[in-house]
Scaffold this motif. Sequence first.
Motif, PDB file in Angstrom:
ATOM      1  N   ARG A 175      56.822  18.128  -5.794  1.00  0.00           N
ATOM      2  CA  ARG A 175      57.241  17.593  -4.492  1.00  0.00           C
ATOM      3  C   ARG A 175      57.136  16.071  -4.478  1.00  0.00           C
ATOM      4  N   VAL A 176      56.025  15.556  -4.996  1.00  0.00           N
ATOM      5  CA  VAL A 176      55.836  14.103  -5.058  1.00  0.00           C
ATOM      6  C   VAL A 176      56.898  13.471  -5.953  1.00  0.00           C
ATOM      7  N   ARG A 177      57.204  14.128  -7.064  1.00  0.00           N
ATOM      8  CA  ARG A 177      58.232  13.600  -7.962  1.00  0.00           C
ATOM      9  C   ARG A 177      59.575  13.492  -7.230  1.00  0.00           C
ATOM     10  N   GLY A 178      59.885  14.473  -6.404  1.00  0.00           N
ATOM     11  CA  GLY A 178      61.132  14.439  -5.645  1.00  0.00           C
ATOM     12  C   GLY A 178      61.175  13.265  -4.669  1.00  0.00           C
ATOM     13  N   THR A 224      61.505  10.048  -6.684  1.00  0.00           N
ATOM     14  CA  THR A 224      62.856   9.928  -7.210  1.00  0.00           C
ATOM     15  C   THR A 224      63.799   9.368  -6.160  1.00  0.00           C
ATOM     16  N   SER A 225      63.603   9.816  -4.911  1.00  0.00           N
ATOM     17  CA  SER A 225      64.440   9.305  -3.819  1.00  0.00           C
ATOM     18  C   SER A 225      64.189   7.823  -3.563  1.00  0.00           C
ATOM     19  N   LEU A 226      63.017   7.346  -3.951  1.00  0.00           N
ATOM     20  CA  LEU A 226      62.682   5.919  -3.806  1.00  0.00           C
ATOM     21  C   LEU A 226      63.112   5.089  -5.009  1.00  0.00           C
ATOM     22  N   GLY A 227      63.597   5.774  -6.038  1.00  0.00           N
ATOM     23  CA  GLY A 227      63.939   5.069  -7.266  1.00  0.00           C
ATOM     24  C   GLY A 227      62.731   4.726  -8.102  1.00  0.00           C
ATOM     25  N   LEU A 228      61.587   5.397  -7.837  1.00  0.00           N
ATOM     26  CA  LEU A 228      60.355   5.118  -8.573  1.00  0.00           C
ATOM     27  C   LEU A 228      60.058   6.172  -9.630  1.00  0.00           C
ATOM     28  N   ALA A 229      60.948   7.134  -9.787  1.00  0.00           N
ATOM     29  CA  ALA A 229      60.770   8.160 -10.809  1.00  0.00           C
ATOM     30  C   ALA A 229      62.130   8.659 -11.231  1.00  0.00           C
ATOM     31  N   LYS A 230      62.173   9.261 -12.399  1.00  0.00           N
ATOM     32  CA  LYS A 230      63.429   9.805 -12.927  1.00  0.00           C
ATOM     33  C   LYS A 230      63.359  11.321 -12.975  1.00  0.00           C
ATOM     34  N   ILE A 238      50.724   8.398 -11.324  1.00  0.00           N
ATOM     35  CA  ILE A 238      51.020   8.931 -12.659  1.00  0.00           C
ATOM     36  C   ILE A 238      52.523   8.961 -12.891  1.00  0.00           C
ATOM     37  N   ILE A 239      53.250   9.433 -11.889  1.00  0.00           N
ATOM     38  CA  ILE A 239      54.703   9.571 -12.020  1.00  0.00           C
ATOM     39  C   ILE A 239      55.388   8.210 -12.014  1.00  0.00           C
ATOM     40  N   SER A 240      55.052   7.372 -11.039  1.00  0.00           N
ATOM     41  CA  SER A 240      55.756   6.090 -10.905  1.00  0.00           C
ATOM     42  C   SER A 240      55.406   5.114 -12.015  1.00  0.00           C
ATOM     43  N   ASN A 241      54.204   5.221 -12.585  1.00  0.00           N
ATOM     44  CA  ASN A 241      53.802   4.322 -13.668  1.00  0.00           C
ATOM     45  C   ASN A 241      54.161   4.864 -15.048  1.00  0.00           C
ATOM     46  N   GLY A 242      54.666   6.091 -15.100  1.00  0.00           N
ATOM     47  CA  GLY A 242      54.932   6.695 -16.405  1.00  0.00           C
ATOM     48  C   GLY A 242      53.670   6.750 -17.245  1.00  0.00           C
TER      49      GLY A 242
END
Length: 322
Positions: free
Chosen positions: A310-313, A316-322, A102-106
């Motif tokens: 936590r998953v978003r964090g 984000t470290s992978l550059g897959l979320a903002k 959900i997060i990485s695909n927006g």
Amino acid sequence: MRGLLKAFAITGVALTLGLSSASAQDSLGDVSLLAPAGAGGGWDAAARSLQQVLTSEKLVSSAQVLNVPGAGGTVGLAQFVSSAGNDPRQLFVAGITLVGAIISNGAPVDLTQVTPIARLTGDPLAIVVPASSDIQTVDDLLAKIKENVGGTIWAGGSAGGADHMLAAMITQAAGADPAAVNYVAYSGGGEALAAMLGNQVTAGISGYGEWQAQIESGDLRALAISYPEPIEGIDAQPLKAQGVDVELVNWRALFAGKDITPEQKAAIDAAIEKVVTSDAWKEILAARGWSDYYMSGDEFASYLTEETERVRGVLTSLGLAK
């Protein structure tokens, strides 16, 4: 927690679900369980296990599993959100990988658009290397990552999923940039296994059950599991027990439509409470190598909110979320 669920008369609640008086006492009626992935995967297995126990314990009249794969589970979630609404007979099975997708695909839909029912199982992820690898321990793996993060090739499931997140967390624990992790996402466990056995990758991550046969045959070496505690029957020890401050549980959970009533939710809660305390469910957990990770009610809803952040964090470290 099981103790948070209060006893209530199922008959009265079940009638609010539109059941006949003859079936109201013990059954939720005809239900469907949507697994947002293809047959044979973890979500499908969890859905079919629920189907089996709900039916055998006579908690439903019938149960059907629907597979709607695509985009890490977000295609199935979108279909469920649009169709479930206030229908308590439509249920949805997913887990941490969907949170990541959900997060990485927006994705335009998320888990705030469904009703959390219960967290059910926890699947320990295993970190493995080919038997021929010169990596013998977790410390060896950390040293290799620190020496050449890009040259350390990981095999696992979908990008942004639990496997990918764990690879990033281990990479960070080694002192390297998690965004530099060299991760190859395979569409199925068979492809990832072939890459492992063919020495095409450095290490692999998947549910312990996915690798178990090859670990026991000696074709793969299990370095660690990501579960916070040792698990009976698994020789590989948790990362934390080996001095690596990383844990990640590949949990799976059940959800219902956003607009079900409190009475309808209570009826579903009661049925799932009976599932997880049944001998049939305990036998399935043992056979599949799953841990009892049951959590329900407000506690699970709060956990889901915290886990999403936590998953978003991590992403984000992978550059897959903002």
